[in-house]
Design an enzyme around this catalytic site. Structure first.
Site, PDB file in Angstrom:
ATOM      1  N   ASP A  98      20.235  62.150  32.426  1.00 28.71           N
ATOM      2  CA  ASP A  98      20.845  62.695  31.220  1.00 28.71           C
ATOM      3  C   ASP A  98      19.751  63.099  30.238  1.00 28.71           C
ATOM      4  O   ASP A  98      18.566  62.921  30.507  1.00 28.71           O
ATOM      5  CB  ASP A  98      21.811  61.686  30.595  1.00 28.71           C
ATOM      6  CG  ASP A  98      21.117  60.382  30.215  1.00 28.71           C
ATOM      7  OD1 ASP A  98      19.873  60.349  30.218  1.00 28.71           O
ATOM      8  OD2 ASP A  98      21.818  59.402  29.932  1.00 28.71           O
ATOM      9  N   GLN A 195      31.175  70.998  24.872  1.00 26.52           N
ATOM     10  CA  GLN A 195      31.666  70.097  23.840  1.00 26.52           C
ATOM     11  C   GLN A 195      32.843  70.730  23.103  1.00 26.52           C
ATOM     12  O   GLN A 195      33.245  71.848  23.402  1.00 26.52           O
ATOM     13  CB  GLN A 195      30.539  69.743  22.868  1.00 26.52           C
ATOM     14  CG  GLN A 195      29.459  68.841  23.445  1.00 26.52           C
ATOM     15  CD  GLN A 195      29.927  67.399  23.624  1.00 26.52           C
ATOM     16  OE1 GLN A 195      31.065  67.059  23.290  1.00 26.52           O
ATOM     17  NE2 GLN A 195      29.053  66.548  24.147  1.00 26.52           N
ATOM     18  N   ASP A 272      30.000  59.810  37.107  1.00 29.10           N
ATOM     19  CA  ASP A 272      29.170  58.611  37.051  1.00 29.10           C
ATOM     20  C   ASP A 272      29.799  57.639  36.069  1.00 29.10           C
ATOM     21  O   ASP A 272      30.543  58.047  35.173  1.00 29.10           O
ATOM     22  CB  ASP A 272      27.742  58.933  36.603  1.00 29.10           C
ATOM     23  CG  ASP A 272      27.659  59.133  35.095  1.00 29.10           C
ATOM     24  OD1 ASP A 272      27.339  58.148  34.394  1.00 29.10           O
ATOM     25  OD2 ASP A 272      27.937  60.246  34.605  1.00 29.10           O
TER      26      ASP A 272
END
Length: 383
Positions: A98, A195, A272
């Site tokens: 990330d 987003q 994940d």
């Protein structure tokens, strides 16, 4: 950069006739891997209490590393000097890292965000640090992971429209800067992060602007952060339509069985979550018929397998009574076996899902799994 030179590409094989579930292959510098997939989380260059060879034995494909934590300790330059993250942690499969942004916004103190980036005090020694799109890329270039993520703002889900509009638009600009700063495009794939919380127009604009950059893959950020599962599914339903069908789709932080199935049906390929290993260390085991808490007294004399349907080492060699004993005596082997078991449960769930997609049976598969796991039982302990 042509598609032929991209480090990571996605190949769509089949879409379930009754849902949006996708069956595919993701091609990486470290091999070709099956989707949809669940990726174990290795925050500090290790999946907690599980060895790399054990991860291979249970069918793990990708694993994750955490940019923020590895930047602080032991440092990305040290890892680069060791030959990169793969060599440092002895993992020859693909790795995703990330950007560190989520940890900056969730762990660090005294944050100050601007167009340039984020200034913050780290959670270890309180020193002042600065993370920008360019710094996040530099760190990940040093780590050498196969998939790297742009820096974005992990804005609270229930912020105002105006705040989220400014934040999501800035995250797109940060993606543009990340792409320009990325030096290893032939070895590492940069994914953008959509987003916009629960707002249709913000998600649409974020996705379309990121897609215009022709990145190798796209994550959907800002979900599984406290909103209801119904709300998460609603957002996924209107967000995935703006993402290209020939690129991988990644949803961060999802590991509950029902959510994995619903999100696969919404068209997501990669997941994940720390859930399976975190609850394992507390003695919670995921089984076909629901969660069990192995520390409960009723398992003291239970000599049955952890889950007769699983083929991992923990499930085939040890009984509930033995795991009960390990946890009650605080033996470290208990954490290892429980973690292996929970990870294998989710990895097999994904394997079974891939088969169901190929057979256009995801609707029936969802009902069967949720009925057996206990989602329809009152007061069921699910995860």
């Amino acid at each position: 950069m042509t598609k032929a030179t991209q480090a990571v590409t996605y190949e769509l094989l089949h879409v379930d006739k009754h849902t949006g579930a996708r069956r595919g292959i993701i091609h990486t510098p470290h091999g070709d891997w099956q989707t949809p997939m669940f990726m174990p989380v290795g925050t500090q260059a290790t999946v907690k209490s599980v060895q790399p060879r054990e991860l291979k034995e249970i069918g793990a494909q990708f694993i994750l590393g955490n940019t923020y934590h590895l930047w602080l300790r032991p440092g990305d330059e040290l890892i680069a000097a060791a030959g990169g993250l793969h060599k440092f942690m002895d993992w020859n499969g693909p790795i995703l890292t990330d950007s560190g942004g989520f940890q900056v916004f969730s762990l660090a103190d005294s944050r100050s965000i601007s167009e340039k980036g984020v200034t913050f005090k780290n959670n270890i020694d309180g020193s002042t640090m600065f993370l920008s799109p360019e710094v996040a890329i530099k760190i990940q270039n040093n780590l050498g992971s196969d998939v790297i993520m742009q820096l974005d703002e992990a804005a609270p889900y229930f912020e105002s429209f105006d705040y989220l509009k400014e934040s999501s638009e800035r995250s797109v600009r940060w993606a543009e800067r990340a792409l320009k700063a990325h030096k290893n495009k032939d070895k590492q794939a940069l994914f953008g992060i959509v987003q916009g919380a629960g707002f249709y127009d913000l998600r649409k604009n974020s996705a379309k602007n990121l897609v215009s950059l022709d990145l190798p893959g796209y994550a959907i950020g800002g979900l599984s952060v406290g909103e209801s599962k119904k709300e998460m599914n609603r957002v996924l339903d209107f967000t995935t339509q703006w993402l290209p069908t020939n690129k991988a789709r990644y949803l961060m932080g999802v590991g509950a069985p029902d959510s994995l199935i619903d999100c696969v049906n919404a068209g997501i390929d990669m997941f994940d979550c720390v859930l399976p290993t975190r609850i394992a260390r507390k003695g919670s085991l995921m089984t076909r018929f629901g969660r069990i808490v192995i520390t409960n007294h009723k398992y003291k004399n239970d000599f049955s397998q952890l889950d007769p349907d699983l083929d991992d080492y923990a499930s085939t060699h040890f009984t509930k009574a033995y795991l009960h004993h390990l946890f009650n005596t605080h033996e470290l082997l208990g954490y290892n076996l429980a973690s292996i078991h929970n990870l294998r449960f989710l990895l097999k769930l994904m394997e079974d899902m891939r088969q169901a997609i190929e057979n256009d049976q995801m609707v029936d598969f969802r009902k069967k799994v949720l009925d057996e796991y206990g989602y329809n039982r009152p007061n069921a302990r699910l995860f």
